[in-house]
Scaffold this motif. Structure first.
Motif, PDB file in Angstrom:
ATOM      1  N   GLU A  18       0.385  -0.952   0.176  1.00 51.32           N
ATOM      2  CA  GLU A  18       0.107  -0.255   0.538  1.00 51.32           C
ATOM      3  C   GLU A  18       1.055   0.957   0.012  1.00 51.32           C
ATOM      4  OE1 GLU A  18      -3.071   1.580   2.618  1.00 51.32           O
ATOM      5  OE2 GLU A  18      -3.536   0.244   2.977  1.00 51.32           O
ATOM      6  N   ALA A  19       2.003   1.240   0.891  1.00 49.31           N
ATOM      7  CA  ALA A  19       2.809   2.376   0.869  1.00 49.31           C
ATOM      8  C   ALA A  19       3.471   2.857  -0.546  1.00 49.31           C
ATOM      9  CB  ALA A  19       3.733   2.513   2.045  1.00 49.31           C
ATOM     10  N   LEU A  20       3.723   1.479  -0.958  1.00 46.84           N
ATOM     11  CA  LEU A  20       4.397   1.812  -2.592  1.00 46.84           C
ATOM     12  C   LEU A  20       3.512   2.656  -3.305  1.00 46.84           C
ATOM     13  CD1 LEU A  20       6.249  -1.556  -2.602  1.00 46.84           C
ATOM     14  CD2 LEU A  20       7.029   0.776  -2.808  1.00 46.84           C
ATOM     15  N   VAL A  21       2.694   2.176  -3.589  1.00 48.43           N
ATOM     16  CA  VAL A  21       1.465   2.306  -4.112  1.00 48.43           C
ATOM     17  C   VAL A  21       0.690   4.025  -3.911  1.00 48.43           C
ATOM     18  CG1 VAL A  21      -0.730   2.489  -5.453  1.00 48.43           C
ATOM     19  CG2 VAL A  21      -0.013   0.248  -4.894  1.00 48.43           C
ATOM     20  N   VAL A  22       0.859   4.245  -2.988  1.00 49.06           N
ATOM     21  CA  VAL A  22       0.895   5.787  -2.161  1.00 49.06           C
ATOM     22  C   VAL A  22       2.054   6.030  -3.168  1.00 49.06           C
ATOM     23  CG1 VAL A  22       0.600   7.846  -0.574  1.00 49.06           C
ATOM     24  CG2 VAL A  22      -0.837   5.576  -0.872  1.00 49.06           C
ATOM     25  N   GLN A  23       3.418   6.117  -2.834  1.00 47.99           N
ATOM     26  CA  GLN A  23       4.387   7.241  -3.340  1.00 47.99           C
ATOM     27  C   GLN A  23       4.430   7.197  -4.874  1.00 47.99           C
ATOM     28  OE1 GLN A  23       8.531   4.955  -2.176  1.00 47.99           O
ATOM     29  NE2 GLN A  23       9.349   6.489  -3.351  1.00 47.99           N
ATOM     30  N   LEU A  24       3.579   5.749  -5.086  1.00 46.02           N
ATOM     31  CA  LEU A  24       4.247   5.644  -6.825  1.00 46.02           C
ATOM     32  C   LEU A  24       3.021   6.660  -7.807  1.00 46.02           C
ATOM     33  CD1 LEU A  24       4.513   4.347  -9.813  1.00 46.02           C
ATOM     34  CD2 LEU A  24       2.681   2.667  -9.206  1.00 46.02           C
ATOM     35  N   ALA A  25       1.974   6.743  -7.342  1.00 46.13           N
ATOM     36  CA  ALA A  25       0.243   7.465  -7.355  1.00 46.13           C
ATOM     37  C   ALA A  25       1.015   8.817  -6.595  1.00 46.13           C
ATOM     38  CB  ALA A  25      -1.085   7.530  -6.500  1.00 46.13           C
ATOM     39  N   THR A  26       1.875   9.026  -6.084  1.00 47.07           N
ATOM     40  CA  THR A  26       2.634  10.641  -5.833  1.00 47.07           C
ATOM     41  C   THR A  26       2.930  11.431  -7.668  1.00 47.07           C
ATOM     42  OG1 THR A  26       2.672  10.890  -3.279  1.00 47.07           O
ATOM     43  CG2 THR A  26       3.695  12.233  -4.628  1.00 47.07           C
ATOM     44  N   ASN A  52       5.074  -6.666  -5.091  1.00 47.51           N
ATOM     45  CA  ASN A  52       5.899  -5.406  -3.979  1.00 47.51           C
ATOM     46  C   ASN A  52       7.805  -4.834  -5.461  1.00 47.51           C
ATOM     47  OD1 ASN A  52       4.495  -5.052  -2.155  1.00 47.51           O
ATOM     48  ND2 ASN A  52       5.908  -6.647  -1.637  1.00 47.51           N
ATOM     49  N   GLU A  53       8.639  -6.009  -5.499  1.00 43.47           N
ATOM     50  CA  GLU A  53       8.893  -5.217  -7.178  1.00 43.47           C
ATOM     51  C   GLU A  53       8.916  -4.362  -8.194  1.00 43.47           C
ATOM     52  OE1 GLU A  53      12.661  -5.046  -6.029  1.00 43.47           O
ATOM     53  OE2 GLU A  53      12.220  -5.980  -4.118  1.00 43.47           O
ATOM     54  N   ALA A  54       7.637  -4.997  -8.583  1.00 48.62           N
ATOM     55  CA  ALA A  54       7.225  -4.211 -10.070  1.00 48.62           C
ATOM     56  C   ALA A  54       6.982  -2.673  -9.706  1.00 48.62           C
ATOM     57  CB  ALA A  54       6.094  -5.039 -10.891  1.00 48.62           C
ATOM     58  N   LEU A  55       6.424  -2.558  -8.373  1.00 47.18           N
ATOM     59  CA  LEU A  55       6.036  -1.256  -8.198  1.00 47.18           C
ATOM     60  C   LEU A  55       7.421  -0.061  -7.718  1.00 47.18           C
ATOM     61  CD1 LEU A  55       3.231  -2.104  -5.686  1.00 47.18           C
ATOM     62  CD2 LEU A  55       2.918  -0.716  -7.649  1.00 47.18           C
ATOM     63  N   LYS A  56       8.572  -0.911  -7.049  1.00 48.43           N
ATOM     64  CA  LYS A  56       9.369  -0.570  -6.966  1.00 48.43           C
ATOM     65  C   LYS A  56      10.065   0.074  -7.232  1.00 48.43           C
ATOM     66  CE  LYS A  56      10.306  -3.113  -2.610  1.00 48.43           C
ATOM     67  NZ  LYS A  56      11.353  -3.887  -1.708  1.00 48.43           N
ATOM     68  N   ALA A  58      -1.926  -4.948 -10.797  1.00 49.62           N
ATOM     69  CA  ALA A  58      -3.125  -3.216 -11.033  1.00 49.62           C
ATOM     70  C   ALA A  58      -3.943  -3.480 -10.025  1.00 49.62           C
ATOM     71  CB  ALA A  58      -3.880  -4.062 -12.480  1.00 49.62           C
ATOM     72  N   GLN A  59      -4.447  -4.751  -9.272  1.00 53.57           N
ATOM     73  CA  GLN A  59      -5.550  -4.601  -8.641  1.00 53.57           C
ATOM     74  C   GLN A  59      -5.140  -4.100  -7.299  1.00 53.57           C
ATOM     75  OE1 GLN A  59      -6.565  -8.688  -6.649  1.00 53.57           O
ATOM     76  NE2 GLN A  59      -6.711  -7.926  -4.258  1.00 53.57           N
ATOM     77  N   GLU A  60      -3.621  -4.312  -6.882  1.00 51.46           N
ATOM     78  CA  GLU A  60      -2.983  -2.880  -5.907  1.00 51.46           C
ATOM     79  C   GLU A  60      -3.185  -1.806  -6.558  1.00 51.46           C
ATOM     80  OE1 GLU A  60      -3.007  -3.814  -2.713  1.00 51.46           O
ATOM     81  OE2 GLU A  60      -2.916  -6.060  -3.078  1.00 51.46           O
ATOM     82  N   ILE A  61      -2.523  -1.188  -7.480  1.00 51.69           N
ATOM     83  CA  ILE A  61      -3.009   0.402  -7.767  1.00 51.69           C
ATOM     84  C   ILE A  61      -3.960   0.558  -7.880  1.00 51.69           C
ATOM     85  CG2 ILE A  61      -2.327   1.390  -9.977  1.00 51.69           C
ATOM     86  CD1 ILE A  61      -0.150  -0.081 -10.762  1.00 51.69           C
ATOM     87  N   THR A  62      -5.187  -0.275  -8.076  1.00 55.40           N
ATOM     88  CA  THR A  62      -7.027   0.199  -8.199  1.00 55.40           C
ATOM     89  C   THR A  62      -7.226   0.399  -6.723  1.00 55.40           C
ATOM     90  OG1 THR A  62      -7.265  -1.678  -8.765  1.00 55.40           O
ATOM     91  CG2 THR A  62      -7.033  -0.246 -10.588  1.00 55.40           C
ATOM     92  N   ALA A  63      -7.080  -0.511  -6.118  1.00 51.70           N
ATOM     93  CA  ALA A  63      -7.374  -0.205  -4.477  1.00 51.70           C
ATOM     94  C   ALA A  63      -7.118   1.168  -3.761  1.00 51.70           C
ATOM     95  CB  ALA A  63      -7.081  -1.388  -3.730  1.00 51.70           C
ATOM     96  N   LEU A  64      -5.866   1.966  -4.282  1.00 47.70           N
ATOM     97  CA  LEU A  64      -6.037   3.378  -4.731  1.00 47.70           C
ATOM     98  C   LEU A  64      -6.864   4.375  -5.047  1.00 47.70           C
ATOM     99  CD1 LEU A  64      -4.709   5.795  -2.499  1.00 47.70           C
ATOM    100  CD2 LEU A  64      -2.972   5.931  -4.607  1.00 47.70           C
ATOM    101  N   ALA A  65      -7.619   5.038  -3.829  1.00 51.69           N
ATOM    102  CA  ALA A  65      -9.239   6.342  -4.512  1.00 51.69           C
ATOM    103  C   ALA A  65      -7.707   7.247  -5.736  1.00 51.69           C
ATOM    104  CB  ALA A  65      -9.865   6.902  -3.109  1.00 51.69           C
ATOM    105  N   GLY A  66      -8.508   7.199  -6.487  1.00 52.51           N
ATOM    106  CA  GLY A  66      -8.180   8.506  -7.261  1.00 52.51           C
ATOM    107  C   GLY A  66      -7.040   7.569  -7.808  1.00 52.51           C
TER     108      GLY A  66
END
Length: 163
Positions: free
Chosen positions: A4-12, A148-152, A33-41
């Motif tokens: 979740e923290a990685l997705v928030v950082q990626l979103a920013t 997690n590595e993909a997001l990183k 994609a599921q983890e990314i789209t779990a974040l509103a916005g």
């Protein structure tokens, strides 16, 4: 929590750089994609996700040349590079990540044991990067490590970008 923290950082970063992202996933089955789209916005910066589990789907949806499966295998640098490039080409995304691996418990070989995961990152106008990982654990652990590595990797691509 790490995911979740990685997705928030990626979103920013994606929003700061005005970059749209796509995923091309095999062994993770759309989990990134599921983890990314779990974040509103996330619709502000996430373009789409391709779940291409079969070689045929990789060819049909992403344009991966069939010859690569024969010469290199589905879990290879060449295939994930082609997948990542295809995800950008076949969408409106600027940046993509691709994943192909042996999550287990079966399917491993001496050359590509269970836990072997290749990832690629394609960023429009830059050279495509690919990297091989060897993750430990059961199928769930290998897949989560890959997410997690993909997001990183996406974060790394955006962090070094001057877009």
């Amino acid at each position: 929590m790490e995911t979740e923290a990685l997705v928030v950082q990626l979103a920013t970063l994606a929003q700061d750089h005005r970059v749209r992202i796509a995923t091309a996933e095999s062994c993770t089955g759309g989990w990134v994609a599921q983890e990314i789209t779990a974040l509103a916005g996330s619709s502000n910066w996430f373009e789409c996700g391709f779940v291409t589990y079969s070689n045929e789907a990789k060819t049909q949806m992403l344009g991966v040349p069939k010859e690569l499966f024969v010469s290199d295998g589905a879990v290879s640098e060449a295939v994930v590079a082609a997948m990542a490039e295809g995800a950008v080409k076949h969408s409106l995304a600027d940046l993509s990540v691709s994943i192909s691996g042996v999550a287990g418990p079966g399917g491993g070989t001496p050359e590509k044991p269970v836990g072997t995961v290749w990832m690629g990152w394609a960023f429009e106008g830059q050279a495509t990067e690919a990297r091989c990982f060897q993750f430990d654990g059961d199928r769930q652990a290998v897949r989560l490590s890959a997410v997690n590595e993909a997001l990183k990797g996406l974060i790394k691509q955006l962090s070094k970008s001057t877009v």
